[in-house]
Design an enzyme around this catalytic site. Structure first.
Site, short mmCIF file in Angstrom:
data_model
loop_
_atom_site.label_atom_id
_atom_site.label_comp_id
_atom_site.label_asym_id
_atom_site.label_seq_id
_atom_site.Cartn_x
_atom_site.Cartn_y
_atom_site.Cartn_z
N LYS A 116 24.54 6.82 19.00
CA LYS A 116 24.96 7.21 17.45
C LYS A 116 26.19 7.37 16.45
CE LYS A 116 19.91 8.59 17.76
NZ LYS A 116 18.61 9.42 16.75
N LYS A 158 21.91 16.85 18.23
CA LYS A 158 22.05 15.84 18.70
C LYS A 158 22.45 14.67 19.52
CE LYS A 158 20.21 13.62 15.00
NZ LYS A 158 19.89 13.04 14.05
N LYS A 201 23.86 18.65 9.39
CA LYS A 201 23.44 19.40 8.58
C LYS A 201 21.79 19.31 9.18
CE LYS A 201 22.98 22.51 4.40
NZ LYS A 201 22.91 23.54 5.50
N HIS A 208 11.49 10.62 5.87
CA HIS A 208 11.96 9.76 6.21
C HIS A 208 11.93 8.64 5.49
CE1 HIS A 208 12.54 7.52 10.17
NE2 HIS A 208 12.01 6.72 8.97
N LYS A 237 6.17 7.31 13.95
CA LYS A 237 5.36 7.72 12.79
C LYS A 237 3.71 6.75 12.87
CE LYS A 237 9.89 5.63 11.79
NZ LYS A 237 10.58 4.65 11.56
N GLU A 275 17.87 3.66 8.79
CA GLU A 275 16.82 5.31 8.30
C GLU A 275 17.77 6.11 7.71
OE1 GLU A 275 13.81 4.18 11.37
OE2 GLU A 275 15.30 5.88 12.22
N ASN A 289 18.51 1.03 13.35
CA ASN A 289 17.84 -0.22 14.13
C ASN A 289 17.69 -1.75 14.13
OD1 ASN A 289 16.52 1.80 15.52
ND2 ASN A 289 14.78 2.18 14.07
N ARG A 291 16.79 -4.04 14.70
CA ARG A 291 15.75 -5.17 15.16
C ARG A 291 14.38 -5.20 14.16
NH1 ARG A 291 12.35 -0.87 16.07
NH2 ARG A 291 12.92 0.89 16.51
N VAL A 294 7.72 -1.86 13.81
CA VAL A 294 6.40 -1.82 13.68
C VAL A 294 6.43 -2.26 12.78
CG1 VAL A 294 4.53 -1.13 14.48
CG2 VAL A 294 6.06 -0.46 15.44
#
Ligand code: ADP
Length: 447
Positions: A116, A158, A201, A208, A237, A275, A289, A291, A294
């Site tokens: 990340k 994170k 932050k 999202h 989700k 995202e 992501n 890929r 869903v």
């Protein structure tokens, strides 16, 4: 074009990929664990290979067995679906070394986005707006305090290797930062074998919002609009919609164009999702992501483009079938994830489905691998189907969704259908007025 595609996945997504391959006249091979011998995708595939016992690490994550299945059946490409090996750079590299095409981006692009800190750095370089925060990993208390003071409290710490909503700690003041840094590092080390953490932050009421992109690997990139996935529980989700009820056309085009250009500049190949958290008219990149997602189905509903066809085309060297100017958005779509879970406690509910009846009619799509008499194994995630509803506008889509939920029957196990029947009648949802915390607050308030 490929002769034979091996599908390294299970459940509804295995069936989804199988359908796309059949339409393109490509032979299909599926691999499965002993627990999935009776699964629908196994029944419908041209060939199937049992690759091991039920636990994923011995079957769906067993790279050696999957490569052997390709060699035995003569498959010239592998579609990984989502989850399992879909974002495993080593898997992509190993397939390449065996002259088998991985239907997805290069191992290097998977690697960059899987880290990340590196992903955020790359996004920034490509002109994508990111959440204000540290430039790289933070190890030292003093530095953490300095950065937190600079960006302003609250902040979130994170894990660089994090995923699935794990490895995050919020700090509201200087004292919090010290403990949050320590716990985040030790948790990240234990969970991911990598204790690198970074600070950004903490946004208080974001939505999202994610942008579907495609690259052809040769410098072209397009976007297919956004999806709003703010209705989440434990960062998972639950309900997704396209478009987002919160964006106007100018914002949609602006962020879409930024993403398409970034993907082109990166030389990215295949489908991907960028995202963002969105608050007060600003977008903040959180991750990419590499890929199929869903919720790709709602993008298919509003564009009429089959994303799996496109993935296969691009991976086989055929390029994208559409240019940005050919993409036409139509109406509104919503997806509900039907999980075999208790609708209040969300405890998984494996077992035999005694009766399964899906809704039909205009604008309704159900992607599911289950059927009446199907026994849901306890070893995998609890998604048993997706209800995708399309309407000419959001109001029509919601009316149709309410009707479709009434028709849907799943007997024998608990499902999340009652939750969706509740949501579709809620005034905030009707108004599109929700952020990433809305669902958890709603569940707590109606306990
Ligand atoms: P993962 O890979 O574990 O899913 P993400 O970085 O995508 O991690 O974040 C998952 C979720 O955590 C987001 O959808 C959001 O709900 C929350 N989150 C992450 N970063 C922030 C932030 N800076 N401010 C507020 N919430 C955040």
């Amino acid at each position: 074009m490929f002769q034979k595609i091996l599908i390294a996945n299970r459940g509804e997504i295995a069936l989804r990929i199988l359908r796309a391959a059949k339409e393109l006249g490509i032979k299909t091979v599926v691999v499965h664990s002993t627990a999935d011998a009776n699964a629908m995708h196994v029944r419908l595939a041209d060939e199937s290979v049992c690759i091991g016992p039920p636990p994923s690490r011995d079957s769906y994550l067993n790279i050696h067995q999957i490569v052997a299945a390709c060699e035995i059946t003569g498959a010239d490409a592998v579609h990984p679906g989502y989850g399992f090996l879909a974002e495993n750079a080593k898997f992509a590299d190993i397939l390449a070394a065996h002259n088998i095409t991985f239907i997805g981006p290069s191992g290097d692009h998977i690697r960059i986005m899987g880290d990340k800190i590196e992903a955020k750095r790359t996004a920034k370089r490509l002109g994508i707006p990111v959440v204000p925060g540290s430039d790289g990993a933070v190890t030292d208390e003093k530095e953490a305090k300095r950065i937190a003071a600079e960006i302003g409290y609250p902040v979130i710490i994170k894990a660089s290797a994090g995923g699935g909503g794990r490895g995050m700690k919020v700090a509201r003041n200087e004292e919090d930062v010290v403990t949050a840094l320590q716990t985040a590092r030790s948790e990240a080390g234990a969970a991911f074998g990598d204790d690198a953490v970074y600070i950004e932050k903490y946004l208080q009421k974001p939505r999202h919002i994610e942008v579907q992109i495609f690259g052809d690997g040769a410098g072209k990139g397009i976007h297919l609009g956004e999806r709003d996935c703010s209705l989440q529980r434990r960062h998972q989700k639950v309900w997704e919609e396209a478009f987002s009820p919160a964006l106007n056309e100018e914002e949609r085009n602006r962020i879409g164009e930024i993403c398409a250009k970034a993907v082109a500049d990166l030389g990215y190949s295949g489908a991907g999702t960028i995202e963002f958290l969105y608050e007060d008219g600003e977008f903040y990149f959180i991750e990419m992501n590499t890929r199929l997602q869903v919720e790709h189905t709602i993008t298919e509903a509003i564009t009429g483009i089959d994303l799996v066809h496109e993935q296969i085309r691009v991976a086989s060297g055929g390029g994208l079938s559409v240019r940005q100017e050919d993409v036409r958005f139509q109406g509104h779509a919503i997806e509900c994830r039907i999980n075999a879970e208790d609708p209040r406690t969300f405890v998984p509910s494996p077992g035999t489905i005694t009766h399964f009846h899906t809704p039909g009619g205009l604008g309704i799509r159900v992607d599911s691998g289950v059927y009446s008499g199907y026994k849901i194994p306890p070893y995998y995630d609890s998604l048993i189907g997706k209800l995708i509803v399309h309407g000419r506008n959001r109001v029509e889509c919601m009316m149709r969704l309410r009707r479709a939920l009434d028709e849907f029957v799943v007997d024998g196990v608990n499902t999340t259908l009652p939750l969706f029947r509740d949501l579709v009648g809620n005034i905030d949802i009707a108004n599109g007025d929700y952020d990433i915390h809305w669902l958890e607050k709603h569940l707590a308030a109606t306990e």
